[in-house]
Design a protein around this motif. Sequence first.
Motif, PDB file in Angstrom:
ATOM      1  N   CYS A 144       0.839  -1.247   0.023  1.00  0.00           N
ATOM      2  CA  CYS A 144       0.095   0.049  -0.107  1.00  0.00           C
ATOM      3  C   CYS A 144       0.882   1.041   0.119  1.00  0.00           C
ATOM      4  O   CYS A 144       0.613   2.259  -0.720  1.00  0.00           O
ATOM      5  CB  CYS A 144      -0.988   0.233   1.213  1.00  0.00           C
ATOM      6  SG  CYS A 144      -2.037  -1.372   1.178  1.00  0.00           S
ATOM      7  N   TRP A 167      -7.543  -2.683   0.782  1.00  0.00           N
ATOM      8  CA  TRP A 167      -6.573  -3.442  -0.144  1.00  0.00           C
ATOM      9  C   TRP A 167      -6.707  -4.780  -0.165  1.00  0.00           C
ATOM     10  O   TRP A 167      -6.907  -5.315  -1.388  1.00  0.00           O
ATOM     11  CB  TRP A 167      -5.129  -2.800  -0.016  1.00  0.00           C
ATOM     12  CG  TRP A 167      -4.016  -3.478  -0.868  1.00  0.00           C
ATOM     13  CD1 TRP A 167      -3.155  -4.557  -0.484  1.00  0.00           C
ATOM     14  CD2 TRP A 167      -4.154  -3.226  -2.126  1.00  0.00           C
ATOM     15  NE1 TRP A 167      -2.292  -4.648  -1.759  1.00  0.00           N
ATOM     16  CE2 TRP A 167      -2.930  -3.824  -2.503  1.00  0.00           C
ATOM     17  CE3 TRP A 167      -4.471  -2.482  -2.986  1.00  0.00           C
ATOM     18  CZ2 TRP A 167      -2.334  -3.851  -4.052  1.00  0.00           C
ATOM     19  CZ3 TRP A 167      -4.078  -2.377  -4.379  1.00  0.00           C
ATOM     20  CH2 TRP A 167      -2.944  -2.901  -4.821  1.00  0.00           C
ATOM     21  N   TRP A 190      -9.118   1.372  -5.191  1.00  0.00           N
ATOM     22  CA  TRP A 190      -8.736   1.489  -3.926  1.00  0.00           C
ATOM     23  C   TRP A 190      -8.432   2.801  -3.478  1.00  0.00           C
ATOM     24  O   TRP A 190      -8.658   3.390  -2.286  1.00  0.00           O
ATOM     25  CB  TRP A 190      -7.522   0.497  -3.539  1.00  0.00           C
ATOM     26  CG  TRP A 190      -6.794   0.567  -2.132  1.00  0.00           C
ATOM     27  CD1 TRP A 190      -7.337   0.315  -1.125  1.00  0.00           C
ATOM     28  CD2 TRP A 190      -5.470   0.988  -2.094  1.00  0.00           C
ATOM     29  NE1 TRP A 190      -6.225   0.280  -0.242  1.00  0.00           N
ATOM     30  CE2 TRP A 190      -5.433   1.071  -0.755  1.00  0.00           C
ATOM     31  CE3 TRP A 190      -4.679   1.482  -2.916  1.00  0.00           C
ATOM     32  CZ2 TRP A 190      -4.293   1.525  -0.099  1.00  0.00           C
ATOM     33  CZ3 TRP A 190      -3.411   1.814  -2.186  1.00  0.00           C
ATOM     34  CH2 TRP A 190      -3.228   1.776  -1.001  1.00  0.00           C
ATOM     35  N   VAL A 208      -5.339  -0.613   4.573  1.00  0.00           N
ATOM     36  CA  VAL A 208      -4.849  -1.966   4.317  1.00  0.00           C
ATOM     37  C   VAL A 208      -5.936  -3.139   3.962  1.00  0.00           C
ATOM     38  O   VAL A 208      -5.898  -4.054   3.164  1.00  0.00           O
ATOM     39  CB  VAL A 208      -3.835  -2.157   5.150  1.00  0.00           C
ATOM     40  CG1 VAL A 208      -3.303  -3.620   5.034  1.00  0.00           C
ATOM     41  CG2 VAL A 208      -2.690  -1.487   5.379  1.00  0.00           C
TER      42      VAL A 208
END
Length: 418
Positions: free
Chosen positions: A105, A194, A155, A191
């Motif tokens: 990320c 993701w 995202w 996160v």
Amino acid sequence: MKRGPFLSFGSNMKVSVLCFITETQLMEAGKTLSPRRWHAAFSEDGHLDFAKVLRRIQRGGIHPAIKGLVWEFLLGCYDPNSTFEDRNQIRQRRRDQYTIWKAECTNLVPVIGSGKFVTTSIITEDGQPIIDPSTSNAQEWHVNNAVSDKKAIQWMLVLHQIGLDVVRTDRTLVFYESETNQAKLWDILAVYAWVDNDIGYVQGMNDICSPMVILLENEADAFWCFDRAMQRLRENFRCSATSIGVQAQLSTLSQVIKTVDPKLHQHLEELDGGEYLFAFRMLMVLFRREFTFVDALYLWELMWAMEYNPNAFSLYEESSAATEKGVLTVSSDELLKQCGKFEKKNVKTGSSTQQSALAVFLVASVLETKNKRILKEAKGLDDVVQILAEITGDLDARKVCNEALKIHSKYLSKAKTQ
């Protein structure tokens, strides 16, 4: 409701946790799972007598000093039959995995892990970076190059919404006066979005994640605790143009009220409320708006203890078909003894955990407490919403839980005869 002092955990003062003790818990201190009783429940090598622990939690909740540790077991992060060494290995493996995901990320959006977060869009829908001239260090905040990967674009498009929600999350708590702590919550949610390709991030997840961030000092441990909570709740956040995530639970709620209180159900139907959409928020984020922060945590641990299934750890780890269906099979009488009060009945009757979640019966309990007012005063759905809105901060978590169990038993009994 009276509150206790601000409690700090960790000798190096790296994390300060805002945990209050409710007046009810102070009055029932002898029933609460204390640190002494918690540590005494472990064998020398780390096996946990969780059946004994569950009984204590179901009676009076968990002492603030050990909430995070106990929650990890309640949510299925660890198997009570594991040893200290087993859990150390699992913990380290998970921390390593989280580090890898977070690095992925950060490579895409450098602000992740910086102690800061974004509240404005950083990318266009076609993957072009958005540069904010007001920032002094664009490299820290923005995507460096155009992005073509569809997953990455989707995202990145949601990161600013996570930031906006983080700013609004539990903002009355001292813990979140720190931008670093806000950024920790943002990092975990980013996160998770993701990693969860299917659902990603949906508003409300911040309310579920926040207590984990407060109670667990290590960011990776907080992430995995949240992940396990989402194993149970993620379907709540699955929405489409034709359905909402809690649709199945709302349908069950309708059936429960129709069975245990047909007069109330008929009145709600006459008000065009037979789909029970007014209960959407209660189910979506587990009463975070209807209870104070402290009482919501108390309610959650009572719920999780009552819903506990000893197979949770192994089934979540394996991501088995049984888990996806919301069914945690208990294979022996010995394992059944380790289930919470509510889960025992579900296992015996073969009920689906997702559709027959305790939260459904908690909502039914709340509706029953307002039965007379709804029948007398509600002339439309707006009146129902207003009556329910007045319960905010004025509910007794333990009483609501006990009433929910009674309604559950009544529903199962009546359902058999129908």
